[in-house]
Design a protein around this motif. Sequence first.
Motif, mmCIF file in Angstrom:
data_model
loop_
_atom_site.group_PDB
_atom_site.id
_atom_site.type_symbol
_atom_site.label_atom_id
_atom_site.label_comp_id
_atom_site.label_asym_id
_atom_site.label_seq_id
_atom_site.Cartn_x
_atom_site.Cartn_y
_atom_site.Cartn_z
ATOM 1 N N ASN A 13 7.784 -8.377 3.516
ATOM 2 C CA ASN A 13 6.793 -8.081 2.570
ATOM 3 C C ASN A 13 5.321 -8.750 3.009
ATOM 4 O O ASN A 13 5.493 -9.740 4.008
ATOM 5 C CB ASN A 13 6.939 -8.460 1.124
ATOM 6 C CG ASN A 13 7.515 -9.569 0.914
ATOM 7 O OD1 ASN A 13 6.856 -10.665 1.399
ATOM 8 N ND2 ASN A 13 8.728 -9.970 0.103
ATOM 9 N N ALA A 14 4.318 -8.446 2.328
ATOM 10 C CA ALA A 14 2.944 -8.960 2.771
ATOM 11 C C ALA A 14 3.001 -10.434 2.474
ATOM 12 O O ALA A 14 2.377 -11.431 3.170
ATOM 13 C CB ALA A 14 1.953 -8.388 1.995
ATOM 14 N N GLU A 15 3.471 -10.914 1.454
ATOM 15 C CA GLU A 15 3.425 -12.522 0.983
ATOM 16 C C GLU A 15 4.035 -13.103 2.057
ATOM 17 O O GLU A 15 3.430 -14.245 2.479
ATOM 18 C CB GLU A 15 4.419 -12.306 -0.358
ATOM 19 C CG GLU A 15 3.977 -13.394 -1.238
ATOM 20 C CD GLU A 15 4.720 -13.225 -2.575
ATOM 21 O OE1 GLU A 15 5.796 -13.306 -2.587
ATOM 22 O OE2 GLU A 15 4.029 -13.057 -3.744
ATOM 23 N N LYS A 16 5.244 -12.691 2.216
ATOM 24 C CA LYS A 16 6.045 -13.551 3.490
ATOM 25 C C LYS A 16 5.300 -13.572 4.708
ATOM 26 O O LYS A 16 4.992 -14.718 5.479
ATOM 27 C CB LYS A 16 7.607 -12.942 3.587
ATOM 28 C CG LYS A 16 8.270 -13.458 2.486
ATOM 29 C CD LYS A 16 9.862 -13.466 2.772
ATOM 30 C CE LYS A 16 10.574 -14.006 1.872
ATOM 31 N NZ LYS A 16 11.604 -13.263 1.038
ATOM 32 N N THR A 17 4.741 -12.563 5.012
ATOM 33 C CA THR A 17 3.993 -12.421 6.428
ATOM 34 C C THR A 17 2.771 -13.370 6.318
ATOM 35 O O THR A 17 2.561 -14.070 7.321
ATOM 36 C CB THR A 17 3.629 -11.144 6.620
ATOM 37 O OG1 THR A 17 4.654 -9.923 6.487
ATOM 38 C CG2 THR A 17 2.937 -10.752 7.740
ATOM 39 N N LEU A 18 1.885 -13.204 5.205
ATOM 40 C CA LEU A 18 0.703 -13.957 5.156
ATOM 41 C C LEU A 18 0.925 -15.581 5.080
ATOM 42 O O LEU A 18 0.332 -16.446 5.730
ATOM 43 C CB LEU A 18 -0.130 -13.428 4.077
ATOM 44 C CG LEU A 18 -0.390 -12.016 4.377
ATOM 45 C CD1 LEU A 18 -1.319 -11.519 2.823
ATOM 46 C CD2 LEU A 18 -1.395 -11.784 5.500
ATOM 47 N N ALA A 19 2.156 -15.695 4.396
ATOM 48 C CA ALA A 19 2.507 -17.204 4.194
ATOM 49 C C ALA A 19 3.000 -17.832 5.666
ATOM 50 O O ALA A 19 2.575 -18.994 5.936
ATOM 51 C CB ALA A 19 3.758 -17.613 3.361
ATOM 52 N N ILE A 35 3.338 -5.620 14.057
ATOM 53 C CA ILE A 35 3.922 -5.250 12.538
ATOM 54 C C ILE A 35 4.808 -4.016 12.664
ATOM 55 O O ILE A 35 4.075 -3.087 13.464
ATOM 56 C CB ILE A 35 2.669 -4.854 11.718
ATOM 57 C CG1 ILE A 35 1.949 -6.132 11.600
ATOM 58 C CG2 ILE A 35 2.991 -4.216 10.407
ATOM 59 C CD1 ILE A 35 0.347 -5.971 10.540
ATOM 60 N N GLY A 36 5.880 -4.220 12.448
ATOM 61 C CA GLY A 36 6.800 -2.980 12.368
ATOM 62 C C GLY A 36 6.960 -2.042 11.205
ATOM 63 O O GLY A 36 6.327 -2.180 10.430
ATOM 64 N N MET A 37 7.977 -1.226 11.591
ATOM 65 C CA MET A 37 8.186 -0.126 10.402
ATOM 66 C C MET A 37 8.286 -0.632 9.038
ATOM 67 O O MET A 37 7.903 -0.299 8.103
ATOM 68 C CB MET A 37 9.198 0.784 10.567
ATOM 69 C CG MET A 37 9.055 1.519 11.982
ATOM 70 S SD MET A 37 10.560 2.712 11.990
ATOM 71 C CE MET A 37 10.368 3.196 13.727
ATOM 72 N N GLU A 38 9.334 -1.774 9.076
ATOM 73 C CA GLU A 38 9.827 -2.233 7.593
ATOM 74 C C GLU A 38 8.545 -2.802 6.894
ATOM 75 O O GLU A 38 8.313 -2.293 5.821
ATOM 76 C CB GLU A 38 10.682 -3.328 8.066
ATOM 77 C CG GLU A 38 11.145 -3.979 6.600
ATOM 78 C CD GLU A 38 12.178 -5.145 6.731
ATOM 79 O OE1 GLU A 38 11.972 -5.749 7.802
ATOM 80 O OE2 GLU A 38 12.565 -5.641 5.890
ATOM 81 N N LEU A 39 7.672 -3.444 7.472
ATOM 82 C CA LEU A 39 6.530 -4.332 6.745
ATOM 83 C C LEU A 39 5.450 -3.141 6.784
ATOM 84 O O LEU A 39 5.138 -3.225 5.583
ATOM 85 C CB LEU A 39 6.048 -5.311 7.994
ATOM 86 C CG LEU A 39 4.996 -6.140 7.204
ATOM 87 C CD1 LEU A 39 5.255 -6.852 5.722
ATOM 88 C CD2 LEU A 39 4.390 -7.221 8.220
ATOM 89 N N GLY A 44 2.299 -1.121 3.411
ATOM 90 C CA GLY A 44 1.383 0.003 3.428
ATOM 91 C C GLY A 44 0.166 -0.597 4.423
ATOM 92 O O GLY A 44 0.155 -1.719 4.975
ATOM 93 N N PRO A 45 -0.890 0.423 4.777
ATOM 94 C CA PRO A 45 -1.889 -0.163 5.719
ATOM 95 C C PRO A 45 -2.695 -1.169 5.398
ATOM 96 O O PRO A 45 -3.206 -1.810 6.296
ATOM 97 C CB PRO A 45 -2.848 1.166 5.618
ATOM 98 C CG PRO A 45 -2.117 2.252 4.649
ATOM 99 C CD PRO A 45 -0.999 1.711 4.132
ATOM 100 N N ASP A 46 -2.778 -1.672 4.213
ATOM 101 C CA ASP A 46 -3.494 -2.713 3.887
ATOM 102 C C ASP A 46 -3.001 -3.928 4.653
ATOM 103 O O ASP A 46 -3.890 -5.051 4.844
ATOM 104 C CB ASP A 46 -3.434 -2.907 2.417
ATOM 105 C CG ASP A 46 -4.625 -3.704 1.828
ATOM 106 O OD1 ASP A 46 -5.808 -3.394 2.281
ATOM 107 O OD2 ASP A 46 -4.522 -4.767 0.898
ATOM 108 N N ILE A 47 -1.669 -4.149 4.703
ATOM 109 C CA ILE A 47 -1.441 -5.238 5.660
ATOM 110 C C ILE A 47 -1.988 -5.451 6.994
ATOM 111 O O ILE A 47 -2.275 -6.425 7.382
ATOM 112 C CB ILE A 47 0.408 -5.320 5.703
ATOM 113 C CG1 ILE A 47 0.807 -6.702 6.212
ATOM 114 C CG2 ILE A 47 0.768 -4.257 6.626
ATOM 115 C CD1 ILE A 47 0.572 -7.969 5.496
#
Length: 234
Positions: A13-19, A35-39, A44-47
């Motif tokens: 998820n975005a939270e874990k990625t940004l952290a 950034i792969g398919m799962e994320l 969504g594209p916002d990441i």
Amino acid sequence: MAKDVIIACDFPNAEKTLAFLDQFSGLDRKPFVKIGMELFYGAGPDIVRQVKKRGHQIFLDLKLHDIPNTVMRAMRVLRDLDVDMCNLHAAGTVRMMEAAIEGLTRDDGTHPLLIAVTQLTSTDQTALEEDLWIEHPMDQVVMHYAENARKAGLDGVVCSPLEAGKVHEACGLDFLTVTPGVRFAENDAGDQKRVMTPAQARAIGSDYIVVGRPITAAEDPVGAYLRCMTDFLG
Ligand code: C5P
């Protein structure tokens, strides 16, 4: 030619990625990230927008494969998302790859790097013959698909570091090789079967190495990234 280390951000998820990326905020040059398919499907594209806004270059690893018109239109969306690198399956044919380039091309004639997957490393010779009914040796199939990608105007292929030299011989030194399966000498290879160290990947001519767990699961991810950069770039 650009050579770089790309960190595979295989987070759910975005939270874990940004952290995770927060740890790199002190670096002058932010790492290139994948950034792969799962994320992408989860967040969504916002990441992509959020990670770009923080100054990272992005390899969006969605491996498109569909009819040429659909791929052309999907690539246009990725172009407008301002990704730096994206990919597709060379099995979609030369026509599909040409359509992808058309969709990605900006008004000024440039386009994000487009890289082809030849055969997935999870496909072995038996699956190639029995499931896909392709009766050529795997290394010849990989080279044929790489040559098709070059003919269609793509920038390179994803391949094992062990194939990078051969791809450059067949398609030229300016045809990019993007290679996962990289481990530090002391790392456990995990589920990767054929691995190389960053220094070996450099020696064999990889242009970009994609590194996930040796950085994301390290006690000191920034230290592991910087070590990777030093070993790979020399
Ligand atoms: O954690 P690790 O370094 O093995 O991560 C490698 C990354 O490269 C993962 O995101 C994986 O999906 C991707 N990849 C790969 N082998 C391929 C193509 C992509 O490991 N043939």
